[in-house]
Motif scaffolding. Structure first.
Motif, PDB file in Angstrom:
ATOM      1  N   THR A   1      -6.067  -1.799   7.743  1.00  0.00           N
ATOM      2  CA  THR A   1      -4.707  -2.321   7.801  1.00  0.00           C
ATOM      3  C   THR A   1      -3.757  -1.361   7.092  1.00  0.00           C
ATOM      4  OG1 THR A   1      -5.028  -3.600   5.770  1.00  0.00           O
ATOM      5  CG2 THR A   1      -5.467  -4.729   7.846  1.00  0.00           C
ATOM      6  N   THR A   2      -2.562  -1.223   7.639  1.00  0.00           N
ATOM      7  CA  THR A   2      -1.507  -0.439   7.006  1.00  0.00           C
ATOM      8  C   THR A   2      -0.232  -1.275   7.005  1.00  0.00           C
ATOM      9  OG1 THR A   2      -0.815   0.590   9.088  1.00  0.00           O
ATOM     10  CG2 THR A   2      -2.467   1.771   7.794  1.00  0.00           C
ATOM     11  N   SER A   3       0.741  -0.835   6.205  1.00  0.00           N
ATOM     12  CA  SER A   3       1.989  -1.591   6.142  1.00  0.00           C
ATOM     13  C   SER A   3       3.170  -0.674   5.900  1.00  0.00           C
ATOM     14  CB  SER A   3       1.926  -2.618   5.002  1.00  0.00           C
ATOM     15  OG  SER A   3       1.765  -1.952   3.767  1.00  0.00           O
ATOM     16  N   VAL A   4       4.284  -1.061   6.478  1.00  0.00           N
ATOM     17  CA  VAL A   4       5.569  -0.457   6.141  1.00  0.00           C
ATOM     18  C   VAL A   4       6.315  -1.549   5.384  1.00  0.00           C
ATOM     19  CG1 VAL A   4       7.721   0.514   7.001  1.00  0.00           C
ATOM     20  CG2 VAL A   4       5.561   1.073   8.145  1.00  0.00           C
ATOM     21  N   VAL A   5       6.487  -1.321   4.083  1.00  0.00           N
ATOM     22  CA  VAL A   5       7.154  -2.289   3.209  1.00  0.00           C
ATOM     23  C   VAL A   5       8.609  -1.862   3.074  1.00  0.00           C
ATOM     24  CG1 VAL A   5       7.182  -3.372   0.927  1.00  0.00           C
ATOM     25  CG2 VAL A   5       4.990  -2.648   1.941  1.00  0.00           C
ATOM     26  N   THR A   6       9.518  -2.741   3.490  1.00  0.00           N
ATOM     27  CA  THR A   6      10.946  -2.425   3.393  1.00  0.00           C
ATOM     28  C   THR A   6      11.627  -3.441   2.478  1.00  0.00           C
ATOM     29  OG1 THR A   6      11.509  -3.731   5.364  1.00  0.00           O
ATOM     30  CG2 THR A   6      11.017  -1.387   5.687  1.00  0.00           C
ATOM     31  N   ASN A   7      12.742  -2.993   1.878  1.00  0.00           N
ATOM     32  CA  ASN A   7      13.523  -3.906   1.042  1.00  0.00           C
ATOM     33  C   ASN A   7      14.874  -4.194   1.711  1.00  0.00           C
ATOM     34  OD1 ASN A   7      15.187  -1.700   0.459  1.00  0.00           O
ATOM     35  ND2 ASN A   7      14.334  -1.377  -1.584  1.00  0.00           N
ATOM     36  N   GLU A   8      15.695  -4.995   1.032  1.00  0.00           N
ATOM     37  CA  GLU A   8      16.988  -5.404   1.611  1.00  0.00           C
ATOM     38  C   GLU A   8      17.955  -4.240   1.770  1.00  0.00           C
ATOM     39  OE1 GLU A   8      17.027  -5.587  -2.750  1.00  0.00           O
ATOM     40  OE2 GLU A   8      15.728  -6.546  -1.287  1.00  0.00           O
ATOM     41  N   LEU A   9      17.699  -3.104   1.127  1.00  0.00           N
ATOM     42  CA  LEU A   9      18.537  -1.908   1.265  1.00  0.00           C
ATOM     43  C   LEU A   9      18.065  -1.007   2.407  1.00  0.00           C
ATOM     44  CD1 LEU A   9      18.856  -0.992  -2.533  1.00  0.00           C
ATOM     45  CD2 LEU A   9      20.490  -2.271  -1.112  1.00  0.00           C
ATOM     46  N   GLY A  10      16.984  -1.418   3.081  1.00  0.00           N
ATOM     47  CA  GLY A  10      16.443  -0.608   4.165  1.00  0.00           C
ATOM     48  C   GLY A  10      15.536   0.511   3.679  1.00  0.00           C
TER      49      GLY A  10
ATOM     50  N   ASP B   1      -8.547 -12.561   7.422  1.00  0.00           N
ATOM     51  CA  ASP B   1      -7.361 -12.377   8.257  1.00  0.00           C
ATOM     52  C   ASP B   1      -6.717 -11.043   7.874  1.00  0.00           C
ATOM     53  OD1 ASP B   1      -5.038 -12.767   9.837  1.00  0.00           O
ATOM     54  OD2 ASP B   1      -4.041 -13.782   8.174  1.00  0.00           O
ATOM     55  N   PRO B   2      -6.525 -10.112   8.837  1.00  0.00           N
ATOM     56  CA  PRO B   2      -5.941  -8.808   8.503  1.00  0.00           C
ATOM     57  C   PRO B   2      -4.562  -8.900   7.841  1.00  0.00           C
ATOM     58  CG  PRO B   2      -6.904  -8.746  10.690  1.00  0.00           C
ATOM     59  CD  PRO B   2      -6.925 -10.185  10.245  1.00  0.00           C
ATOM     60  N   ALA B   3      -3.752  -9.886   8.205  1.00  0.00           N
ATOM     61  CA  ALA B   3      -2.435 -10.053   7.565  1.00  0.00           C
ATOM     62  C   ALA B   3      -2.609 -10.419   6.095  1.00  0.00           C
ATOM     63  CB  ALA B   3      -1.615 -11.111   8.294  1.00  0.00           C
ATOM     64  N   HIS B   4      -3.585 -11.246   5.792  1.00  0.00           N
ATOM     65  CA  HIS B   4      -3.869 -11.589   4.395  1.00  0.00           C
ATOM     66  C   HIS B   4      -4.385 -10.355   3.654  1.00  0.00           C
ATOM     67  CE1 HIS B   4      -6.432 -13.013   1.053  1.00  0.00           C
ATOM     68  NE2 HIS B   4      -5.428 -13.841   0.857  1.00  0.00           N
ATOM     69  N   ALA B   5      -5.238  -9.574   4.328  1.00  0.00           N
ATOM     70  CA  ALA B   5      -5.798  -8.371   3.706  1.00  0.00           C
ATOM     71  C   ALA B   5      -4.695  -7.389   3.318  1.00  0.00           C
ATOM     72  CB  ALA B   5      -6.799  -7.701   4.648  1.00  0.00           C
ATOM     73  N   ILE B   6      -3.721  -7.164   4.211  1.00  0.00           N
ATOM     74  CA  ILE B   6      -2.682  -6.182   3.880  1.00  0.00           C
ATOM     75  C   ILE B   6      -1.772  -6.730   2.784  1.00  0.00           C
ATOM     76  CG2 ILE B   6      -0.939  -6.747   5.632  1.00  0.00           C
ATOM     77  CD1 ILE B   6      -1.952  -3.259   4.272  1.00  0.00           C
ATOM     78  N   ALA B   7      -1.526  -8.026   2.765  1.00  0.00           N
ATOM     79  CA  ALA B   7      -0.721  -8.600   1.672  1.00  0.00           C
ATOM     80  C   ALA B   7      -1.429  -8.374   0.336  1.00  0.00           C
ATOM     81  CB  ALA B   7      -0.483 -10.092   1.920  1.00  0.00           C
TER      82      ALA B   7
ATOM     83  N   PHE C   1      -6.914   0.066  13.857  1.00  0.00           N
ATOM     84  CA  PHE C   1      -5.884  -0.103  12.835  1.00  0.00           C
ATOM     85  C   PHE C   1      -4.884  -1.165  13.264  1.00  0.00           C
ATOM     86  CE2 PHE C   1      -7.594   4.005  11.951  1.00  0.00           C
ATOM     87  CZ  PHE C   1      -7.477   4.157  10.578  1.00  0.00           C
ATOM     88  N   ARG C   2      -4.458  -1.969  12.288  1.00  0.00           N
ATOM     89  CA  ARG C   2      -3.353  -2.902  12.485  1.00  0.00           C
ATOM     90  C   ARG C   2      -2.271  -2.499  11.495  1.00  0.00           C
ATOM     91  NH1 ARG C   2      -7.866  -6.116  13.211  1.00  0.00           N
ATOM     92  NH2 ARG C   2      -7.851  -7.326  15.136  1.00  0.00           N
ATOM     93  N   SER C   3      -1.051  -2.363  11.997  1.00  0.00           N
ATOM     94  CA  SER C   3       0.082  -1.977  11.151  1.00  0.00           C
ATOM     95  C   SER C   3       1.060  -3.141  11.068  1.00  0.00           C
ATOM     96  CB  SER C   3       0.792  -0.749  11.731  1.00  0.00           C
ATOM     97  OG  SER C   3      -0.056   0.362  11.689  1.00  0.00           O
ATOM     98  N   TYR C   4       1.471  -3.438   9.856  1.00  0.00           N
ATOM     99  CA  TYR C   4       2.342  -4.584   9.584  1.00  0.00           C
ATOM    100  C   TYR C   4       3.669  -4.137   8.988  1.00  0.00           C
ATOM    101  CZ  TYR C   4      -1.808  -7.416  10.277  1.00  0.00           C
ATOM    102  OH  TYR C   4      -2.911  -8.009  10.820  1.00  0.00           O
ATOM    103  N   HIS C   5       4.703  -4.947   9.243  1.00  0.00           N
ATOM    104  CA  HIS C   5       5.985  -4.775   8.578  1.00  0.00           C
ATOM    105  C   HIS C   5       6.054  -5.856   7.506  1.00  0.00           C
ATOM    106  CE1 HIS C   5      10.646  -4.981   8.648  1.00  0.00           C
ATOM    107  NE2 HIS C   5      10.219  -4.141   7.723  1.00  0.00           N
ATOM    108  N   VAL C   6       6.247  -5.433   6.262  1.00  0.00           N
ATOM    109  CA  VAL C   6       6.291  -6.348   5.126  1.00  0.00           C
ATOM    110  C   VAL C   6       7.716  -6.367   4.582  1.00  0.00           C
ATOM    111  CG1 VAL C   6       5.480  -6.723   2.763  1.00  0.00           C
ATOM    112  CG2 VAL C   6       3.865  -5.963   4.533  1.00  0.00           C
TER     113      VAL C   6
END
Length: 180
Positions: free
Chosen positions: A44-53, A82-88, A119-124
Motif C-alpha cells: 500500500t502507498t499513500s499521497v497524504v495532502t493537507n488543507e493547503l494542498g 483491509d488495505p485501507a486500514h493498513a495504509i492508515a 500495489f494499492r495507492s490511497y489519497h489520505v
C-alpha cells in the motif's frame, strides 16, 4: 495468447518474498521454466495532502540502490487486513500523522510479467499530528511539500522509488483530472 501453467516449485521463501519456478507453455515458443517473484503481503502507498494542498513526504536512504530520495508513506497489508486500514496504520507509524479520510486512488500490478507485486495507492486527507513517528528507522526527515515542489522532485529524479513515483504521478495527473 494465454500461457498454460503445468506446475510450480518454490526455490526460496520467507515472510517477505518467495521465488518460484513455474512450468509453463508459451504459445509459439514452447515449454519453459519461468521465474516468478511472489509477495505474500499486499503493498500500500499513500499521497497524504493537507488543507493547503501540500503533500507529506519522507526523506530516506535505500541501501539496495545506495540512494537517498523522497518517498510517500507506504507499507504492507497483513494477510486478511483491509488495505485501507493498513495504509492508515502505516501513515501514522511512519509520520506521526493520523489519517482522517482514506480513499483508494488506483491499484496496479508493478511487474506483471514476472511478479504478483500488487500495489494499492490511497489519497489520505484530514491527517492530524498525534506525535512523533513510531519507527525512527523509516525516515531521516518528514516534510510537507507544495505540489510545485513535488513536480520538481519527480522530474529531477529525487523521487526514485517506483511506488512513490507512481502514486505521486497518478495523484497529480489522472486522479486530479477525474475528481475535477
Amino acid at each position: 495468447m494465454e500461457w498454460q501453467q503445468h506446475g510450480r516449485r518454490q526455490v526460496y521463501g520467507s515472510p517477505w518474498v518467495e521465488v518460484w519456478l513455474d512450468d509453463v507453455t508459451i504459445p509459439g515458443i514452447g515449454r519453459i521454466d519461468h521465474h516468478v517473484i511472489r509477495y505474500p503481503k499486499g503493498s500500500t502507498t499513500s499521497v497524504v495532502t493537507n488543507e493547503l494542498g501540500q503533500i507529506l513526504l519522507l526523506w530516506r536512504h535505500r541501501f539496495i540502490t545506495g540512494r537517498w530520495g523522497w518517498e510517500v508513506p507506504a507499507g504492507w497489508a497483513e494477510p486478511g487486513e483491509d488495505p485501507a486500514h493498513a495504509i492508515a496504520r502505516e501513515v501514522e507509524e511512519e509520520t506521526g500523522w493520523r489519517p482522517g479520510r482514506v480513499e483508494l486512488m488506483t491499484e496496479y500490478d508493478a511487474m506483471a510479467g514476472i511478479s504478483n507485486a500488487h500495489f494499492r495507492s490511497y489519497h489520505v486527507t484530514g491527517a492530524v499530528k498525534v506525535g512523533e513517528p513510531e519507527d525512527v528507522s523509516e525516515a531521516a526527515r518528514i516534510e510537507w511539500h507544495s505540489e510545485a515542489d513535488v513536480v520538481k522532485l519527480l522530474t529531477s529524479s529525487q523521487v526514485s522509488d517506483g511506488p512513490s513515483h507512481a502514486a505521486l504521478s497518478y495523484y497529480l495527473g489522472p486522479y486530479r483530472l477525474a475528481c475535477g
